[in-house]
Design a protein around this motif. Structure first.
Motif, short mmCIF file in Angstrom:
data_model
loop_
_atom_site.label_atom_id
_atom_site.label_comp_id
_atom_site.label_asym_id
_atom_site.label_seq_id
_atom_site.Cartn_x
_atom_site.Cartn_y
_atom_site.Cartn_z
N GLN A 16 1.02 -1.18 -0.26
CA GLN A 16 -0.02 0.04 0.22
C GLN A 16 0.94 0.75 -0.07
N VAL A 17 0.01 2.23 -0.46
CA VAL A 17 0.99 3.86 -0.44
C VAL A 17 -0.04 4.16 0.52
N PHE A 18 0.74 4.80 1.07
CA PHE A 18 0.34 5.67 2.42
C PHE A 18 0.56 7.06 2.26
N GLU A 19 -0.47 7.88 1.71
CA GLU A 19 -0.39 9.49 2.13
C GLU A 19 -0.58 10.44 3.41
N VAL A 20 0.28 10.78 4.16
CA VAL A 20 -0.01 11.67 5.11
C VAL A 20 0.14 13.05 6.06
N PHE A 21 -0.64 13.79 6.18
CA PHE A 21 0.19 15.17 6.48
C PHE A 21 0.81 15.19 8.51
N ALA A 22 1.49 15.63 8.36
CA ALA A 22 2.22 16.04 9.42
C ALA A 22 2.34 17.61 9.73
N ARG A 23 3.12 17.84 11.04
CA ARG A 23 3.48 19.67 11.74
C ARG A 23 4.72 19.04 11.73
N GLN A 24 5.50 18.11 11.99
CA GLN A 24 7.24 17.97 11.71
C GLN A 24 7.24 16.55 10.99
N ILE A 25 8.73 16.86 10.61
CA ILE A 25 9.44 16.20 10.08
C ILE A 25 11.31 15.71 10.39
N TYR A 26 11.69 15.11 10.27
CA TYR A 26 13.16 15.28 10.46
C TYR A 26 14.06 13.86 10.17
N GLN A 27 15.19 13.88 10.34
CA GLN A 27 15.78 12.97 10.18
C GLN A 27 16.55 12.10 11.45
N SER A 28 15.92 10.59 11.42
CA SER A 28 16.02 10.42 12.73
C SER A 28 17.23 10.40 13.72
N ASP A 29 17.79 10.26 14.81
CA ASP A 29 18.74 9.12 15.08
C ASP A 29 19.29 8.56 15.06
N MET A 30 17.92 7.19 14.57
CA MET A 30 18.43 5.98 14.28
C MET A 30 18.50 5.93 12.53
N TRP A 31 19.94 5.21 12.45
CA TRP A 31 20.10 5.78 10.89
C TRP A 31 19.10 4.64 10.16
N GLY A 32 18.92 5.41 8.98
CA GLY A 32 18.00 5.13 8.01
C GLY A 32 16.52 5.52 7.96
N PHE A 33 16.40 6.39 9.13
CA PHE A 33 14.48 6.32 9.24
C PHE A 33 14.45 7.96 8.83
N ILE A 34 13.34 8.47 9.38
CA ILE A 34 13.18 9.74 9.57
C ILE A 34 12.13 10.06 10.07
N GLU A 35 11.82 10.90 10.99
CA GLU A 35 10.53 10.51 12.26
C GLU A 35 9.99 11.43 11.62
N VAL A 36 8.85 11.05 11.86
CA VAL A 36 7.36 11.87 11.60
C VAL A 36 6.21 12.59 12.80
N GLU A 37 6.58 13.23 12.63
CA GLU A 37 5.52 12.80 14.44
C GLU A 37 4.50 14.47 13.86
N GLU A 38 3.46 14.79 14.73
CA GLU A 38 1.79 15.45 15.13
C GLU A 38 1.06 15.29 13.60
N PHE A 39 0.68 14.28 13.55
CA PHE A 39 0.40 14.11 12.27
C PHE A 39 -1.02 14.55 12.24
N VAL A 40 -1.81 15.37 11.29
CA VAL A 40 -2.13 16.29 10.97
C VAL A 40 -3.80 15.37 10.38
N PHE A 41 -5.06 15.48 10.50
CA PHE A 41 -5.91 14.86 9.65
C PHE A 41 -7.06 15.50 9.82
N GLY A 42 -8.67 15.38 8.44
CA GLY A 42 -9.19 16.55 8.32
C GLY A 42 -10.68 16.45 9.57
#
Length: 113
Positions: A16-42
């Motif tokens: 599946q392909v997920f399309e989400v909206f968030a207010r915070q996104i950045y490269q994680s300290d856990m190598w190879g991952f991005i962190e997504v925070e504060e999800f925004v929904f309708g």
């Protein structure tokens, strides 16, 4: 807070392909991952309910931070305002293609004597 950016994150999760909206996104300290925070929904005040968005809202309810592998990310956009989150299936034939395994950091080079 009125000028706080909103990001649209599109990533693959299994077939599946997920399309989400968030207010915070950045490269994680856990190598190879991005962190997504504060999800925004309708807003729930809408008369029509999108089942795809409801599925995502339920999946991410109670999630403080999500770690997404960099290889799964398709696209990240900074947008003016949030839209409708959605889940869609990969087009036929695309679900059997996998990312090339990423070995990680190259091995350390030993000094010659």
């Amino acid at each position: 807070m009125a000028n706080e950016p909103v990001y649209k994150v599109i990533f693959q999760n299994g077939s599946q392909v997920f399309e989400v909206f968030a207010r915070q996104i950045y490269q994680s300290d856990m190598w190879g991952f991005i962190e997504v925070e504060e999800f925004v929904f309708g807003e729930r005040s809408q008369i029509l309910v999108d089942p795809s968005e409801e599925k995502l809202k339920n999946e991410f309810s109670g999630v403080k931070r999500s770690y997404i592998p960099i290889q799964a990310v398709i696209r990240i956009d900074e947008v003016e305002k949030e839209g409708s989150s959605k889940v869609s299936a990969l087009a036929s034939g695309e679900d059997n293609v996998a990312s090339f395994p990423f070995a990680g950091m190259p091995p350390e080079q030993k000094e010659s004597d």
